[in-house]
Write a protein that holds these residues in place. Structure first.
Motif, PDB file in Angstrom:
ATOM      1  N   VAL A   1       0.896  -1.146  -0.175  1.00 17.53           N
ATOM      2  CA  VAL A   1      -0.039   0.055  -0.131  1.00 17.53           C
ATOM      3  C   VAL A   1       0.847   1.238   0.082  1.00 17.53           C
ATOM      4  CG1 VAL A   1      -1.810   1.180   1.319  1.00 17.53           C
ATOM      5  CG2 VAL A   1      -1.923  -1.177   1.007  1.00 17.53           C
ATOM      6  N   ALA A   2       1.743   1.410   0.859  1.00 19.73           N
ATOM      7  CA  ALA A   2       2.764   2.461   0.882  1.00 19.73           C
ATOM      8  C   ALA A   2       3.398   2.740  -0.485  1.00 19.73           C
ATOM      9  CB  ALA A   2       3.585   2.514   2.092  1.00 19.73           C
ATOM     10  N   GLY A   3       4.004   1.399  -0.752  1.00 21.32           N
ATOM     11  CA  GLY A   3       4.677   1.693  -2.234  1.00 21.32           C
ATOM     12  C   GLY A   3       3.921   2.105  -3.253  1.00 21.32           C
ATOM     13  N   LEU A   4       2.778   1.370  -3.443  1.00 23.45           N
ATOM     14  CA  LEU A   4       1.956   1.975  -4.613  1.00 23.45           C
ATOM     15  C   LEU A   4       1.467   3.050  -4.603  1.00 23.45           C
ATOM     16  CD1 LEU A   4      -0.186  -1.476  -4.948  1.00 23.45           C
ATOM     17  CD2 LEU A   4       1.628  -0.565  -6.552  1.00 23.45           C
ATOM     18  N   SER A   5       0.993   3.704  -3.196  1.00 23.90           N
ATOM     19  CA  SER A   5       0.803   5.207  -2.955  1.00 23.90           C
ATOM     20  C   SER A   5       1.970   6.063  -3.309  1.00 23.90           C
ATOM     21  CB  SER A   5       0.278   5.268  -1.788  1.00 23.90           C
ATOM     22  OG  SER A   5       0.067   7.004  -1.274  1.00 23.90           O
ATOM     23  N   ALA A   6       3.188   5.739  -3.062  1.00 26.10           N
ATOM     24  CA  ALA A   6       4.377   6.508  -3.335  1.00 26.10           C
ATOM     25  C   ALA A   6       4.537   6.278  -4.883  1.00 26.10           C
ATOM     26  CB  ALA A   6       5.668   6.064  -2.702  1.00 26.10           C
ATOM     27  N   LEU A   7       4.429   5.355  -5.417  1.00 23.58           N
ATOM     28  CA  LEU A   7       4.585   5.311  -6.915  1.00 23.58           C
ATOM     29  C   LEU A   7       3.420   6.020  -7.605  1.00 23.58           C
ATOM     30  CD1 LEU A   7       5.911   4.091  -9.291  1.00 23.58           C
ATOM     31  CD2 LEU A   7       4.287   2.135  -9.237  1.00 23.58           C
ATOM     32  N   PHE A   8       2.328   6.148  -7.150  1.00 25.29           N
ATOM     33  CA  PHE A   8       1.226   6.986  -7.903  1.00 25.29           C
ATOM     34  C   PHE A   8       1.729   8.494  -7.412  1.00 25.29           C
ATOM     35  CE2 PHE A   8      -2.872   9.354  -7.532  1.00 25.29           C
ATOM     36  CZ  PHE A   8      -3.343   9.153  -8.496  1.00 25.29           C
ATOM     37  N   ALA A   9       1.952   8.690  -6.363  1.00 22.29           N
ATOM     38  CA  ALA A   9       2.509  10.121  -6.136  1.00 22.29           C
ATOM     39  C   ALA A   9       3.560  10.609  -7.174  1.00 22.29           C
ATOM     40  CB  ALA A   9       2.732  10.302  -4.766  1.00 22.29           C
ATOM     41  N   LEU A  10       4.616   9.846  -7.240  1.00 25.29           N
ATOM     42  CA  LEU A  10       5.705   9.974  -8.316  1.00 25.29           C
ATOM     43  C   LEU A  10       5.397  10.155  -9.719  1.00 25.29           C
ATOM     44  CD1 LEU A  10       8.962   9.949  -8.512  1.00 25.29           C
ATOM     45  CD2 LEU A  10       8.640   7.595  -8.906  1.00 25.29           C
ATOM     46  N   LEU A  11       4.328   9.171 -10.059  1.00 24.89           N
ATOM     47  CA  LEU A  11       3.866   9.529 -11.561  1.00 24.89           C
ATOM     48  C   LEU A  11       2.901  10.807 -11.494  1.00 24.89           C
ATOM     49  CD1 LEU A  11       2.295   5.763 -11.978  1.00 24.89           C
ATOM     50  CD2 LEU A  11       4.437   7.072 -13.158  1.00 24.89           C
ATOM     51  N   VAL A  12       2.154  11.106 -10.708  1.00 27.20           N
ATOM     52  CA  VAL A  12       1.511  12.471 -10.738  1.00 27.20           C
ATOM     53  C   VAL A  12       2.405  13.682 -10.522  1.00 27.20           C
ATOM     54  CG1 VAL A  12      -0.075  13.860  -9.332  1.00 27.20           C
ATOM     55  CG2 VAL A  12      -0.555  11.657  -9.555  1.00 27.20           C
ATOM     56  N   GLY A  13       3.346  13.454  -9.874  1.00 26.67           N
ATOM     57  CA  GLY A  13       4.431  14.611  -9.698  1.00 26.67           C
ATOM     58  C   GLY A  13       5.189  14.843 -11.008  1.00 26.67           C
ATOM     59  N   ASN A  14       5.310  13.839 -11.992  1.00 25.42           N
ATOM     60  CA  ASN A  14       6.259  13.853 -12.993  1.00 25.42           C
ATOM     61  C   ASN A  14       5.744  13.683 -14.286  1.00 25.42           C
ATOM     62  OD1 ASN A  14       9.267  14.102 -11.584  1.00 25.42           O
ATOM     63  ND2 ASN A  14       8.007  12.630 -10.454  1.00 25.42           N
ATOM     64  N   VAL A  15       4.217  13.625 -14.407  1.00 22.83           N
ATOM     65  CA  VAL A  15       3.597  13.037 -15.740  1.00 22.83           C
ATOM     66  C   VAL A  15       3.966  14.553 -16.666  1.00 22.83           C
ATOM     67  CG1 VAL A  15       1.493  14.409 -14.904  1.00 22.83           C
ATOM     68  CG2 VAL A  15       1.332  12.534 -16.925  1.00 22.83           C
ATOM     69  N   GLY A  16       4.059  15.705 -16.175  1.00 23.82           N
ATOM     70  CA  GLY A  16       4.306  16.921 -17.059  1.00 23.82           C
ATOM     71  C   GLY A  16       5.556  16.700 -17.641  1.00 23.82           C
ATOM     72  N   GLY A  17       6.515  16.355 -17.092  1.00 30.90           N
ATOM     73  CA  GLY A  17       7.987  16.129 -17.315  1.00 30.90           C
ATOM     74  C   GLY A  17       7.919  14.970 -18.545  1.00 30.90           C
ATOM     75  N   LEU A  18       7.137  14.066 -18.668  1.00 28.27           N
ATOM     76  CA  LEU A  18       7.125  12.797 -19.370  1.00 28.27           C
ATOM     77  C   LEU A  18       6.502  13.273 -20.546  1.00 28.27           C
ATOM     78  CD1 LEU A  18       5.965   9.941 -16.815  1.00 28.27           C
ATOM     79  CD2 LEU A  18       8.411  10.332 -17.789  1.00 28.27           C
ATOM     80  N   LEU A  19       5.367  13.876 -20.584  1.00 28.45           N
ATOM     81  CA  LEU A  19       4.597  14.460 -21.732  1.00 28.45           C
ATOM     82  C   LEU A  19       5.673  15.283 -22.421  1.00 28.45           C
ATOM     83  CD1 LEU A  19       1.065  15.131 -20.165  1.00 28.45           C
ATOM     84  CD2 LEU A  19       1.931  13.168 -21.709  1.00 28.45           C
ATOM     85  N   ARG A  20       6.151  16.341 -21.774  1.00 33.94           N
ATOM     86  CA  ARG A  20       6.882  17.505 -22.410  1.00 33.94           C
ATOM     87  C   ARG A  20       8.535  16.689 -22.886  1.00 33.94           C
ATOM     88  NH1 ARG A  20       4.003  20.610 -18.901  1.00 33.94           N
ATOM     89  NH2 ARG A  20       5.732  20.487 -17.202  1.00 33.94           N
ATOM     90  N   ARG A  21       8.758  15.678 -22.287  1.00 34.47           N
ATOM     91  CA  ARG A  21      10.120  15.259 -22.493  1.00 34.47           C
ATOM     92  C   ARG A  21      11.294  16.216 -22.197  1.00 34.47           C
ATOM     93  NH1 ARG A  21       9.056  11.359 -28.103  1.00 34.47           N
ATOM     94  NH2 ARG A  21       7.505  10.192 -27.046  1.00 34.47           N
ATOM     95  N   GLN A  22      11.086  16.924 -21.249  1.00 39.92           N
ATOM     96  CA  GLN A  22      11.955  17.852 -21.041  1.00 39.92           C
ATOM     97  C   GLN A  22      13.045  17.286 -19.937  1.00 39.92           C
ATOM     98  OE1 GLN A  22      10.265  21.459 -19.687  1.00 39.92           O
ATOM     99  NE2 GLN A  22       9.490  22.016 -21.600  1.00 39.92           N
ATOM    100  N   ARG A  23      14.290  17.954 -19.684  1.00 41.79           N
ATOM    101  CA  ARG A  23      15.113  17.238 -18.755  1.00 41.79           C
ATOM    102  C   ARG A  23      15.858  18.344 -18.246  1.00 41.79           C
ATOM    103  NH1 ARG A  23      18.862  12.922 -22.675  1.00 41.79           N
ATOM    104  NH2 ARG A  23      16.894  11.608 -23.209  1.00 41.79           N
ATOM    105  N   SER A  24      16.346  18.026 -16.888  1.00 43.74           N
ATOM    106  CA  SER A  24      17.018  18.848 -15.958  1.00 43.74           C
ATOM    107  C   SER A  24      18.058  17.855 -15.054  1.00 43.74           C
ATOM    108  CB  SER A  24      15.941  19.606 -14.986  1.00 43.74           C
ATOM    109  OG  SER A  24      15.343  18.506 -14.219  1.00 43.74           O
TER     110      SER A  24
END
Length: 344
Positions: free
Chosen positions: A151-174
């Motif tokens: 539960v904790a791991g999946l919740s953390a993974l979901f938060a990771l995806l939500v936090g970085n979906v914009g970067g994945l869509l724009r394919r920008q790097r930093s």
């Protein structure tokens, strides 16, 4: 002295500018809302404790973008999940109350090393101590470890995806955050703060000693003695005022779904305010934390509010005392003088 006092008072009341807070707030709200609704749909509100702390992954890297934020959140996600699992393990012990204090000190010290090395924002091990302490305060059995991890791991993974979906869509790097050297005294001061606060609260017999531990750790992550003392003041005043908003929100005994919606709304408001004024944000952090606790395991409201207030004062006073002793501690440890920067 008078000018220093006036400056500290100004810092207590100052509202800073915070650009882009609405994006952070929405990411945090979604990251908390979906996992909590999922555990309710599964018929296990007691899992909300695991889901909530995994979702706190979304709070990291608010001022970073794309790869930098993803790297920071990935390390935070792993650390939060491990902290919860260690808390469940300690919670399975008969003598968990006293074992939790030194164990939390170890979590604080190790978290401080990791936070500094990975240049976490928000800095410090506060959420790791919070996650460990909350899990350790509840009775568990060892067989719960796999589900807690899932539960904790999946919740953390979901938060990771939500936090970085914009970067994945724009394919920008930093560039990801670089590793930093950590002075040995910094993990030690977090450990001492947790030991003193947790030991005091446990010895006095007040419920929820981990709240004192968290309150003691909170000031130490700010940069500069003045900012740390302001943070301790914010923690006390903001929490005590936050008990009023908590009393209003806890009194109706909302349904689990309504409680989750309130928690998500409070998380959004918190992220809109925390960068502007930490004390003001605590008016919403306090009821959010209490509502999450009630969702997992309901307790009498009166004693809950009393415990929160007393524990916070104990912890913040101890944290403030450690801040005042820091110049001496730094000299003893051979660390360089601290840069006089503002709050983090």
């Amino acid at each position: 002295m008078g000018e220093q006092f006036r400056g500290t008072l100004r810092d207590l009341l100052h509202l800073r500018e915070e650009h882009g807070a609405h994006r952070v707030a929405l990411r945090a709200g979604v990251s908390v809302l979906v996992p909590l609704l999922a555990v309710l749909a599964a018929g296990h509100p007691e899992w909300s404790l695991y889901a909530a702390f995994g979702a706190f992954t979304s709070l990291y890297g608010r001022n970073h973008v794309h790869l930098s934020r993803a790297a920071m959140q990935a390390s935070a996600a792993a650390a939060l999940t491990v902290s919860v699992l260690l808390g469940v393990l300690v919670g399975s012990l008969e003598s968990r109350a006293w074992v939790a204090v030194p164990a939390a000190a170890v979590v604080a010290a190790a978290g401080a090393v990791l936070a500094a090395a990975q240049d976490w924002h928000p800095p410090g091990p506060l959420f790791l101590v919070f996650g460990f302490g909350a899990a350790a305060s509840v009775p568990h059995v060892v067989s719960e470890l796999p589900m807690a991890a899932a539960v904790a791991g999946l919740s953390a993974l979901f938060a990771l995806l939500v936090g970085n979906v914009g970067g994945l869509l724009r394919r920008q790097r930093s560039r990801p955050a670089g590793l930093r050297h950590v002075w040995s005294w910094e993990p030690a001061r977090y450990a001492v703060a947790v030991l003193l606060a947790g030991g005091t609260a446990t010895a006095v017999g007040i419920g929820h000693p981990y709240w004192a531990m968290v309150a003691a750790v909170a000031p130490l992550s700010a940069r500069g003695v003045a900012a740390q003392l302001v943070r301790a003041g914010h923690r006390i005043v903001g929490t005590l005022l936050g008990l009023l908003t908590s009393a209003v929100l806890l009194a109706p005994a909302f349904s689990p779904v309504t409680t989750v919606l309130l928690v998500a709304a409070l998380q959004i408001v918190t992220e809109l305010l925390v960068g502007r004024n930490y004390g003001l944000a605590l008016l919403f952090i306090t009821p959010m934390a209490l509502l999450m606790g009630q969702l997992a395991a309901a307790r009498p409201v009166g004693s809950l509010l009393f415990d929160r207030g007393v524990e916070t004062v104990i912890g913040a006073v101890i944290g403030g005392a450690i801040v005042l002793c820091q110049p001496w501690l730094r000299r003893r440890a051979g660390a360089p003088p601290e840069h006089p920067a503002g709050q983090v």
